[in-house]
Write a protein that holds these residues in place. Structure first.
Motif, PDB file in Angstrom:
ATOM      1  N   ARG A   1      -2.410 -40.106  -8.390  1.00  0.00           N
ATOM      2  CA  ARG A   1      -3.443 -40.216  -9.427  1.00  0.00           C
ATOM      3  C   ARG A   1      -4.717 -39.470  -9.014  1.00  0.00           C
ATOM      4  NH1 ARG A   1      -2.649 -45.218 -10.232  1.00  0.00           N
ATOM      5  NH2 ARG A   1      -4.160 -46.008  -8.732  1.00  0.00           N
ATOM      6  N   LYS A   2      -5.087 -39.589  -7.744  1.00  0.00           N
ATOM      7  CA  LYS A   2      -6.298 -38.918  -7.245  1.00  0.00           C
ATOM      8  C   LYS A   2      -6.130 -37.413  -7.257  1.00  0.00           C
ATOM      9  CE  LYS A   2     -10.425 -39.671  -5.490  1.00  0.00           C
ATOM     10  NZ  LYS A   2     -11.030 -38.481  -6.081  1.00  0.00           N
ATOM     11  N   MET A   3      -4.941 -36.946  -6.926  1.00  0.00           N
ATOM     12  CA  MET A   3      -4.682 -35.509  -6.952  1.00  0.00           C
ATOM     13  C   MET A   3      -4.841 -34.952  -8.360  1.00  0.00           C
ATOM     14  SD  MET A   3      -1.232 -33.475  -5.784  1.00  0.00           S
ATOM     15  CE  MET A   3      -1.234 -34.275  -4.192  1.00  0.00           C
ATOM     16  N   ALA A   4      -4.342 -35.692  -9.348  1.00  0.00           N
ATOM     17  CA  ALA A   4      -4.468 -35.258 -10.743  1.00  0.00           C
ATOM     18  C   ALA A   4      -5.940 -35.170 -11.157  1.00  0.00           C
ATOM     19  CB  ALA A   4      -3.709 -36.222 -11.651  1.00  0.00           C
ATOM     20  N   GLU A   5      -6.775 -36.042 -10.594  1.00  0.00           N
ATOM     21  CA  GLU A   5      -8.206 -36.007 -10.903  1.00  0.00           C
ATOM     22  C   GLU A   5      -8.899 -34.836 -10.205  1.00  0.00           C
ATOM     23  OE1 GLU A   5      -9.678 -39.755  -9.614  1.00  0.00           O
ATOM     24  OE2 GLU A   5      -8.634 -40.924 -11.160  1.00  0.00           O
ATOM     25  N   ASP A   6      -8.504 -34.560  -8.977  1.00  0.00           N
ATOM     26  CA  ASP A   6      -9.190 -33.553  -8.165  1.00  0.00           C
ATOM     27  C   ASP A   6      -8.787 -32.127  -8.492  1.00  0.00           C
ATOM     28  OD1 ASP A   6     -10.583 -35.500  -6.811  1.00  0.00           O
ATOM     29  OD2 ASP A   6      -9.183 -35.596  -5.122  1.00  0.00           O
ATOM     30  N   ILE A   7      -7.698 -31.925  -9.241  1.00  0.00           N
ATOM     31  CA  ILE A   7      -7.211 -30.577  -9.488  1.00  0.00           C
ATOM     32  C   ILE A   7      -8.259 -29.732 -10.212  1.00  0.00           C
ATOM     33  CG2 ILE A   7      -6.090 -31.086 -11.704  1.00  0.00           C
ATOM     34  CD1 ILE A   7      -4.718 -28.814  -8.910  1.00  0.00           C
ATOM     35  N   LYS A   8      -9.116 -30.370 -11.006  1.00  0.00           N
ATOM     36  CA  LYS A   8     -10.133 -29.611 -11.742  1.00  0.00           C
ATOM     37  C   LYS A   8     -11.214 -29.050 -10.820  1.00  0.00           C
ATOM     38  CE  LYS A   8     -12.785 -33.815 -12.920  1.00  0.00           C
ATOM     39  NZ  LYS A   8     -11.845 -34.765 -12.275  1.00  0.00           N
ATOM     40  N   LEU A   9     -11.257 -29.518  -9.566  1.00  0.00           N
ATOM     41  CA  LEU A   9     -12.275 -29.079  -8.618  1.00  0.00           C
ATOM     42  C   LEU A   9     -11.876 -27.804  -7.879  1.00  0.00           C
ATOM     43  CD1 LEU A   9     -13.101 -32.542  -6.969  1.00  0.00           C
ATOM     44  CD2 LEU A   9     -14.263 -31.454  -8.914  1.00  0.00           C
ATOM     45  N   VAL A  10     -10.625 -27.366  -8.017  1.00  0.00           N
ATOM     46  CA  VAL A  10     -10.137 -26.248  -7.210  1.00  0.00           C
ATOM     47  C   VAL A  10      -9.720 -25.068  -8.071  1.00  0.00           C
ATOM     48  CG1 VAL A  10      -9.357 -27.844  -5.407  1.00  0.00           C
ATOM     49  CG2 VAL A  10      -7.736 -27.080  -7.161  1.00  0.00           C
ATOM     50  N   ASP A  11      -9.596 -23.904  -7.397  1.00  0.00           N
ATOM     51  CA  ASP A  11      -9.217 -22.672  -8.084  1.00  0.00           C
ATOM     52  C   ASP A  11      -7.721 -22.377  -7.969  1.00  0.00           C
ATOM     53  OD1 ASP A  11     -12.019 -21.968  -8.637  1.00  0.00           O
ATOM     54  OD2 ASP A  11     -12.151 -21.621  -6.469  1.00  0.00           O
ATOM     55  N   ALA A  12      -7.091 -22.908  -6.924  1.00  0.00           N
ATOM     56  CA  ALA A  12      -5.675 -22.623  -6.689  1.00  0.00           C
ATOM     57  C   ALA A  12      -5.073 -23.749  -5.870  1.00  0.00           C
ATOM     58  CB  ALA A  12      -5.511 -21.287  -5.961  1.00  0.00           C
ATOM     59  N   VAL A  13      -3.748 -23.710  -5.760  1.00  0.00           N
ATOM     60  CA  VAL A  13      -3.007 -24.733  -5.009  1.00  0.00           C
ATOM     61  C   VAL A  13      -2.134 -24.047  -3.973  1.00  0.00           C
ATOM     62  CG1 VAL A  13      -1.227 -26.526  -5.152  1.00  0.00           C
ATOM     63  CG2 VAL A  13      -2.995 -26.364  -6.922  1.00  0.00           C
ATOM     64  N   CYS A  14      -2.148 -24.586  -2.772  1.00  0.00           N
ATOM     65  CA  CYS A  14      -1.291 -24.117  -1.686  1.00  0.00           C
ATOM     66  C   CYS A  14      -0.302 -25.231  -1.385  1.00  0.00           C
ATOM     67  CB  CYS A  14      -2.140 -23.772  -0.466  1.00  0.00           C
ATOM     68  SG  CYS A  14      -1.186 -23.402   1.012  1.00  0.00           S
ATOM     69  N   GLU A  15       0.976 -24.996  -1.638  1.00  0.00           N
ATOM     70  CA  GLU A  15       2.003 -26.018  -1.405  1.00  0.00           C
ATOM     71  C   GLU A  15       2.779 -25.691  -0.140  1.00  0.00           C
ATOM     72  OE1 GLU A  15       5.661 -28.358  -3.677  1.00  0.00           O
ATOM     73  OE2 GLU A  15       5.029 -26.392  -4.416  1.00  0.00           O
ATOM     74  N   VAL A  16       2.717 -26.595   0.830  1.00  0.00           N
ATOM     75  CA  VAL A  16       3.422 -26.402   2.099  1.00  0.00           C
ATOM     76  C   VAL A  16       4.823 -26.992   1.988  1.00  0.00           C
ATOM     77  CG1 VAL A  16       3.366 -26.797   4.590  1.00  0.00           C
ATOM     78  CG2 VAL A  16       1.214 -26.532   3.332  1.00  0.00           C
ATOM     79  N   LEU A  17       5.837 -26.158   2.209  1.00  0.00           N
ATOM     80  CA  LEU A  17       7.235 -26.588   2.163  1.00  0.00           C
ATOM     81  C   LEU A  17       7.862 -26.453   3.545  1.00  0.00           C
ATOM     82  CD1 LEU A  17       8.502 -24.820  -1.109  1.00  0.00           C
ATOM     83  CD2 LEU A  17       7.366 -27.041  -0.875  1.00  0.00           C
ATOM     84  N   ASP A  18       8.963 -27.142   3.751  1.00  0.00           N
ATOM     85  CA  ASP A  18       9.759 -27.000   4.956  1.00  0.00           C
ATOM     86  C   ASP A  18      10.760 -25.872   4.700  1.00  0.00           C
ATOM     87  OD1 ASP A  18      11.758 -27.249   6.979  1.00  0.00           O
ATOM     88  OD2 ASP A  18      11.210 -29.355   7.277  1.00  0.00           O
ATOM     89  N   ALA A  19      10.672 -24.794   5.472  1.00  0.00           N
ATOM     90  CA  ALA A  19      11.524 -23.629   5.236  1.00  0.00           C
ATOM     91  C   ALA A  19      13.003 -23.942   5.363  1.00  0.00           C
ATOM     92  CB  ALA A  19      11.148 -22.503   6.207  1.00  0.00           C
TER      93      ALA A  19
END
Length: 282
Positions: A15-33
């Motif tokens: 829920r907090k992530m959904a609220e904070d997304i408006k504060l950023v310009d892009a998203v970096c998603e870290v995955l396990d290769a």
């Protein structure tokens, strides 16, 4: 194996992530290769609200390099930026600022037209538990800015980290999703340590890993556990042969397959079986 794990704090974090997304310009998603599909949260497209996304294929040093190249191509074809990293050694992390700016090139061009060239680029860093997200942030920031652990579910609360190069990172808690789509996803997450071992049947998980490694990386298994020509794990009890090779025997001469399962999982997670990928792009 039907594995599900969604602690209560993850609902609040989502829920907090959904609220904070408006504060950023892009998203970096870290995955396990080693498991790019299984370690990518299927809710991320909705949660990130269409923001440009840079995919970090972390632990690339532990993954099959040919498979990682295939995953990179598949992700690029879907419109994502891609960067391969090994956050323990730092390999590839120095390319992050350039990759982030390339991802946001349109936004930066618009800012330049408005005379806002000095405005900080803000990037939210997301990922499932124990995928190396905090280690990645610390490498980018060149200091211990985020708490790290080899246990899932450590990061708490909102943390802004200034990287000193015109980029600011927003660290977020590692979250899974309420229900895994299939058994393979849960199994892959458990094998790589994204799900707490305490809730798992470790011997069954080790059995599944042994069968998969024997099918796809037989030579690695034979070399690591000194299996001789003609040695063939019993499909019903494949851990027995490596338990006996390691001398894991209990009173009465019975193989200690639980101990063998713990050992196999530890050695897989530590890269002692070589560079292994558990899933390929379709």
């Amino acid at each position: 194996m039907n594995i599900q794990w969604f602690p209560g704090h993850m609902t609040k974090a989502r829920r907090k992530m959904a609220e904070d997304i408006k504060l950023v310009d892009a998203v970096c998603e870290v995955l396990d290769a080693r498991i790019p599909r299984s370690s990518s949260n299927p809710d991320m497209a909705e949660l990130t609200a269409g923001k440009p996304r840079l995919v970090i294929l972390n632990r690339a040093d532990l993954a099959d390099p040919g498979a990682t190249r295939r995953w990179g191509g598949a992700l690029i074809s879907r419109g994502f930026g891609v960067l391969e990293t090994d956050c323990k050694s730092g390999r590839g992390v120095d390319k992050f600022p350039e990759a982030a700016r390339a991802l946001c090139s349109d936004l930066l061009a618009r800012r330049a037209e408005r005379g806002q060239t000095g405005k900080t680029l803000r990037v939210m860093v997301v990922g499932i538990p124990n995928v190396g997200k905090s280690s990645f942030i610390n490498r980018v920031a060149r200091r211990r800015a985020a708490e790290t652990s080899d246990r899932p579910g450590v990061t708490r609360g909102k943390q802004w980290i200034n990287c000193g190069n015109g980029i600011e990172l927003l660290d977020t808690p590692g979250i899974l999703w309420p229900k895994f789509d299939d058994a393979a996803t849960g199994e892959n997450l458990a094998i790589t340590g994204a799900v707490k071992d305490e809730i798992l049947d470790i011997e069954l998980l080790g059995t599944r890993l042994m069968l998969r490694l024997w099918a796809e990386y037989r030579g690695r298994v034979a070399e690591r556990y000194k299996l001789r020509d003609g040695d063939e794990p019993d499909p019903e009890n494949p851990l027995e042969i490596i338990a006996r090779r390691r001398g894991y025997v209990v009173s009465g001469g019975e193989a200690d397959t639980r101990r063998a399962a713990i050992m196999l999982l530890d050695e897989f997670r530590g890269g002692k079986l070589g560079r292994v990928t558990l899933e390929l792009p379709e």
